[in-house]
Design a protein around this motif. Structure first.
Motif, short mmCIF file in Angstrom:
data_model
loop_
_atom_site.label_atom_id
_atom_site.label_comp_id
_atom_site.label_asym_id
_atom_site.label_seq_id
_atom_site.Cartn_x
_atom_site.Cartn_y
_atom_site.Cartn_z
N VAL A 55 0.82 -1.22 0.00
CA VAL A 55 0.00 0.00 0.00
C VAL A 55 0.85 1.28 0.00
O VAL A 55 0.59 2.19 -0.78
CB VAL A 55 -0.98 0.00 1.20
CG1 VAL A 55 -1.73 1.34 1.28
CG2 VAL A 55 -1.95 -1.15 1.08
N PRO A 56 1.87 1.41 0.84
CA PRO A 56 2.67 2.64 0.82
C PRO A 56 3.28 2.93 -0.55
O PRO A 56 3.33 4.08 -0.99
CB PRO A 56 3.75 2.39 1.88
CG PRO A 56 3.14 1.38 2.81
CD PRO A 56 2.32 0.49 1.92
N ASP A 57 3.74 1.86 -1.24
CA ASP A 57 4.32 2.05 -2.57
C ASP A 57 3.26 2.54 -3.56
O ASP A 57 3.51 3.43 -4.38
CB ASP A 57 4.93 0.74 -3.08
CG ASP A 57 6.09 0.27 -2.21
OD1 ASP A 57 6.72 1.15 -1.56
OD2 ASP A 57 6.34 -0.94 -2.16
N ALA A 58 2.06 1.94 -3.48
CA ALA A 58 0.98 2.34 -4.38
C ALA A 58 0.56 3.78 -4.11
O ALA A 58 0.32 4.56 -5.04
CB ALA A 58 -0.21 1.40 -4.22
N LEU A 103 0.75 7.10 -6.65
CA LEU A 103 -0.37 7.99 -6.96
C LEU A 103 -0.01 9.45 -6.72
O LEU A 103 -0.35 10.33 -7.51
CB LEU A 103 -1.59 7.61 -6.10
CG LEU A 103 -2.46 6.46 -6.61
CD1 LEU A 103 -3.58 6.18 -5.61
CD2 LEU A 103 -3.06 6.80 -7.96
N VAL A 104 0.66 9.69 -5.60
CA VAL A 104 1.05 11.07 -5.28
C VAL A 104 2.03 11.61 -6.31
O VAL A 104 1.92 12.76 -6.77
CB VAL A 104 1.66 11.14 -3.86
CG1 VAL A 104 2.26 12.52 -3.61
CG2 VAL A 104 0.61 10.82 -2.81
N GLU A 140 -8.99 3.04 1.70
CA GLU A 140 -9.05 4.38 2.29
C GLU A 140 -7.74 5.13 2.06
O GLU A 140 -7.74 6.33 1.76
CB GLU A 140 -9.35 4.27 3.79
CG GLU A 140 -10.74 3.75 4.09
CD GLU A 140 -11.07 3.81 5.56
OE1 GLU A 140 -11.48 4.89 6.04
OE2 GLU A 140 -10.91 2.78 6.24
N GLN A 141 -6.60 4.43 2.20
CA GLN A 141 -5.31 5.09 2.02
C GLN A 141 -5.10 5.52 0.57
O GLN A 141 -4.59 6.62 0.30
CB GLN A 141 -4.19 4.15 2.46
CG GLN A 141 -4.18 3.86 3.95
CD GLN A 141 -3.08 2.88 4.35
OE1 GLN A 141 -1.92 3.07 4.00
NE2 GLN A 141 -3.45 1.83 5.06
N LEU A 142 -5.50 4.68 -0.37
CA LEU A 142 -5.31 5.02 -1.78
C LEU A 142 -6.28 6.12 -2.21
O LEU A 142 -5.94 6.97 -3.04
CB LEU A 142 -5.50 3.78 -2.65
CG LEU A 142 -4.44 2.68 -2.46
CD1 LEU A 142 -4.70 1.52 -3.42
CD2 LEU A 142 -3.04 3.22 -2.67
N SER A 143 -7.48 6.12 -1.64
CA SER A 143 -8.44 7.20 -1.95
C SER A 143 -7.91 8.54 -1.47
O SER A 143 -8.09 9.56 -2.14
CB SER A 143 -9.79 6.91 -1.28
OG SER A 143 -10.39 5.75 -1.84
N ALA A 144 -7.25 8.52 -0.31
CA ALA A 144 -6.67 9.76 0.21
C ALA A 144 -5.50 10.22 -0.64
O ALA A 144 -5.30 11.42 -0.86
CB ALA A 144 -6.23 9.56 1.66
N PRO A 149 -7.44 11.35 -4.62
CA PRO A 149 -8.89 11.56 -4.45
C PRO A 149 -9.66 11.66 -5.76
O PRO A 149 -10.86 11.42 -5.78
CB PRO A 149 -8.96 12.87 -3.66
CG PRO A 149 -7.63 13.54 -3.87
CD PRO A 149 -6.65 12.44 -4.03
N SER A 150 -8.99 12.00 -6.86
CA SER A 150 -9.70 12.11 -8.14
C SER A 150 -9.47 10.88 -9.03
O SER A 150 -9.88 10.88 -10.19
CB SER A 150 -9.24 13.36 -8.89
OG SER A 150 -7.85 13.31 -9.16
N THR A 151 -8.83 9.85 -8.48
CA THR A 151 -8.54 8.64 -9.26
C THR A 151 -9.56 7.55 -8.96
O THR A 151 -9.79 7.21 -7.79
CB THR A 151 -7.13 8.11 -8.93
OG1 THR A 151 -6.16 9.13 -9.17
CG2 THR A 151 -6.81 6.87 -9.76
#
Length: 553
Positions: A31-34, A38-39, A62-66, A69-71
Motif C-alpha cells: 500500500v505505501p508504494d501504491a 499515486l502522489v 481508504e489510504q489510496l483514496s486519500a 482523491p480524483s482517481t
C-alpha cells in the motif's frame, strides 16, 4: 495493487487484450508504494486486489483514496461478500468485482465505466465548490481552505494573510452598461487575479462583486501591502466590455493573523472591516486591519448582537405612514408599515443604521416576517371601521431569495384571517436589477397568492420597458427626488408627467413619494397622479397615532 505476481500478470494480460497500445501499467505490492506512486505520478485507474486473510481489507482502499482523491478505484476480491462490496463503494470505490469472474471484456468495461463515473463525480464536486461565472473557488471552498490554513498556522506558526476586495464602481457598470457587461467585468478581473498568484495561494469570488485572497508564509505586513497594491493596479487597468472600454477601482482590506486562536469568522470579519475603512476613506485604496478597524468591527458585532436581542425581546416597533388618493378629493386609502428599533439605551434608532446590517447578516428575513405579521394584524382591526384600508410592506432582496417566502406569507395571511388583496408588497427598482431572475420568480409566486405588488423608488434605476411589462406589479411609486424637484424646477413636471403616463399606459396605479408641499401636490394632481405619500399628509406614526388619522381622514 496486487501482492501476488502471478495474479498481477493475469490482470495485465487482460488489460492489454482490451487496449493493446498506449497502456502504461505500474504494479505495486504494498500500500505505501501504491500511495506514493499515486502522489508522484497519478493514474487513470487503480485496480486494488483485496487478499482473503486481511482482517481490515478496506484499509488499503481508504489510504489510496486519500492519496489520489480524483482517481477511480476498482476493488477486486477473491471471495464473494456483498456487505464488503457495499462498504467498498461507500468508501469511494467505483466498482467491486469478483476476481474469479473477471474476463478481459468485463474488466475493460468496468475500467471505462469507473473512469467516466469518477470524472463526473470530480466535475460535480468542482462545480459545487467553484463559482460558475468566474471559475474561481466559491465562498464554501475558500472558507474551508482558510480553516485548513489556520490549523496549519497553529501547528507551525506560519503566517496567514487574508485580503477582502470589493469593486467600488461595479454598480455603475451594471447600471450603465447592463448585467452582461457586469458579468464580463467579473470574469476579466478573475483572470487577472489568477495571474498574480503563486500555486499555493487562493483567490475566490466570495459573493457579488467581492473577492477574497488567501496567502500563507508572508514575511511581513509590508509584503501583504505590496501584494494588495499589485492586485489594485491590475484591477485598475483599462478593460474592454464589448464595444465599451472602462476601468474600475477597488477597495481592499488586509487582515494579518497574529493570534493563532483566531477563528475563520473573526479573520473574515477583520478583513471586511478594513475593506469598509478603505471605502470610508474614499475607496480605490487598501487598508490594514488596525485599532480603528477593530473598533468598527466591535461596533458592528455589538450592534448585530443587540439587533438579534431586539427581535427576541420585542424592541422592534412598526410605524405607519398614510397613503392618500389625490385624483379627486384627498382620501386615506392605506398605510405603509415601516420598522423602527426602540433601543433601551439609545432610544429610537434610525432604520438607515440597522437595516443594512440586518440585510447583511440575514436578520432582515425574520424581521421582515415579523413586520408583515404585525401589519396584517393591524389592517384587520382597521378594516372593521374602514373596510377599504390596505397595508404596504417593503420586501428586501434577501427575503425574495428565501425559498419558503411564499409559504410563510400564505401562513401569515391565514393566521391573520386577512384577504391577500389588503396587502401590498413593495420591491425597489434596484432590488429587481440586482438579481432579476430570482426576483421575477419570487414576484410571480407572490402574485399567485393574490397579494398586490408595487415597484418602489421608480425612476432612479434602469428598468427597461419590457421588464416593466413582464413584472407582475400593480403599482409604481415615483422616487421622491423627482417630486422634490417640482418646487424648484417646474420643467421637471414634464418628466414626472411622462412617468405617470407610462404607468397608466401599462395599467398601473401611480403613487408619488415624499410629497411635502402644497405646490408639489397641485402639480401631481394636474399630471393625473393617482396617489401620494409624504410629510405633507403625515410623518410615520406609531400604532396609537393611526386612530386619529382614521378619524380625521
Amino acid at each position: 495493487m496486487e501482492e501476488d505476481p502471478r495474479s498481477a500478470m493475469m490482470i495485465v494480460e487482460m488489460l492489454r487484450a482490451v487496449w493493446p497500445r498506449g497502456l502504461l501499467i505500474t504494479q505495486a505490492q504494498h500500500v505505501p508504494d501504491a500511495a506514493q506512486e499515486l502522489v508522484d505520478h497519478g493514474a487513470t485507474c487503480v485496480l486494488l486486489d483485496l487478499p482473503r486473510d486481511r482482517s481490515t481489507p478496506l484499509d488499503a482502499l481508504e489510504q489510496l483514496s486519500a492519496a489520489g482523491p480524483s482517481t477511480p478505484i476498482i476493488v477486486l476480491s477473491e471471495y464473494r461478500d456483498d456487505d464488503l462490496g457495499v462498504e467498498a463503494v461507500r468508501l469511494g470505490a467505483q466498482d467491486y468485482l469478483l476476481a474469479a469472474e473477471v474476463t478481459p471484456a468485463t474488466l475493460g468495461r468496468a475500467v471505462s465505466y469507473a473512469v467516466e463515473r469518477k470524472r463526473s463525480e470530480v466535475e460535480l464536486a468542482r462545480q459545487a465548490l467553484h463559482d460558475p461565472l468566474t471559475g474561481l473557488p466559491n465562498r464554501a471552498l475558500f472558507l474551508d481552505r482558510l480553516s485548513v490554513a489556520l490549523d496549519r498556522s497553529r501547528r507551525t506558526g506560519a503566517a496567514v494573510c487574508l485580503l477582502f476586495l470589493d469593486v467600488d464602481t461595479f454598480k455603475e457598470v451594471n447600471d450603465t452598461l447592463g448585467h452582461a457587461a457586469g458579468d464580463l467585468l467579473l470574469t476579466v478581473l478573475a483572470d487577472r487575479f489568477r495571474g498574480l498568484l503563486r500555486p499555493m495561494d487562493t483567490a475566490a469570488r466570495f459573493g457579488g462583486d467581492e473577492f477574497t485572497f488567501l496567502f500563507e508564509g508572508l514575511d511581513s505586513e509590508r509584503e501583504a501591502m505590496l501584494i494588495a497594491e499589485r492586485i489594485s493596479h491590475s484591477a485598475s487597468l483599462p478593460l474592454a466590455l464589448g464595444d465599451d472600454e472602462t476601468s474600475v477601482a477597488v477597495s481592499i482590506g488586509i487582515s494579518m493573523v497574529t493570534d493563532p486562536a483566531s477563528s475563520v469568522e473573526e479573520v473574515i470579519r477583520n478583513a471586511d472591516a478594513a475593506m469598509y475603512q478603505a471605502k470610508e476613506l474614499g475607496g480605490s485604496r487598501f487598508e490594514l486591519f488596525d485599532d480603528r478597524s477593530r473598533r468598527r468591527t466591535a461596533t458592528v458585532t455589538s450592534l448585530e448582537g443587540s439587533l438579534r436581542a431586539a427581535l427576541d425581546h420585542g424592541q422592534l416597533r412598526v410605524h405607519y405612514q398614510p397613503r392618500v388618493s389625490i385624483n379627486g378629493d384627498t382620501g386615506l386609502v392605506g398605510f405603509e408599515a415601516l420598522v423602527r428599533w426602540q433601543h433601551p439605551e439609545r432610544g429610537l434608532i434610525s432604520p438607515s443604521e440597522f437595516l443594512p446590517l440586518a440585510e447583511e447578516t440575514g436578520l432582515i428575513v425574520p424581521i421582515g416576517e415579523w413586520v408583515i405579521e404585525e401589519a396584517l394584524e393591524q389592517v384587520r382591526r382597521w378594516r372593521q371601521s374602514r373596510p377599504g384600508m390596505t397595508i404596504s410592506v417593503n420586501v428586501a432582496s434577501r427575503q425574495l431569495a428565501t425559498p419558503d417566502l411564499v409559504a410563510n406569507l400564505e401562513r401569515a395571511l391565514h393566521t391573520a384571517g386577512a384577504d391577500p388583496g389588503v396587502l401590498w408588497l413593495e420591491v425597489t427598482e434596484d432590488t429587481v436589477q440586482e438579481n432579476p431572475v430570482v426576483v421575477a420568480s419570487a414576484l410571480a409566486g407572490l402574485h399567485g397568492l393574490g397579494v398586490n405588488l408595487a415597484l418602489d423608488d421608480f425612476g432612479v434605476g434602469h428598468t427597461s420597458l419590457q421588464s416593466l411589462r413582464e413584472l407582475p406589479v400593480n403599482m409604481i411609486k415615483i422616487h421622491q427626488s423627482f417630486i422634490a424637484a417640482l418646487d424648484a424646477e417646474p420643467d421637471d413636471s414634464a418628466l414626472v408627467g411622462a412617468l405617470v403616463e407610462l404607468g397608466h399606459a401599462l395599467g398601473l396605479t401611480v403613487i408619488a413619494e415624499g410629497v411635502e408641499t402644497d405646490v408639489q401636490l397641485a402639480h401631481l394632481r394636474e399630471l393625473g397622479c393617482d396617489g401620494a405619500q409624504g410629510f405633507l399628509f403625515s410623518q410615520p406614526v406609531p400604532e396609537d397615532g393611526v386612530h386619529e388619522l382614521l378619524v380625521s381622514r
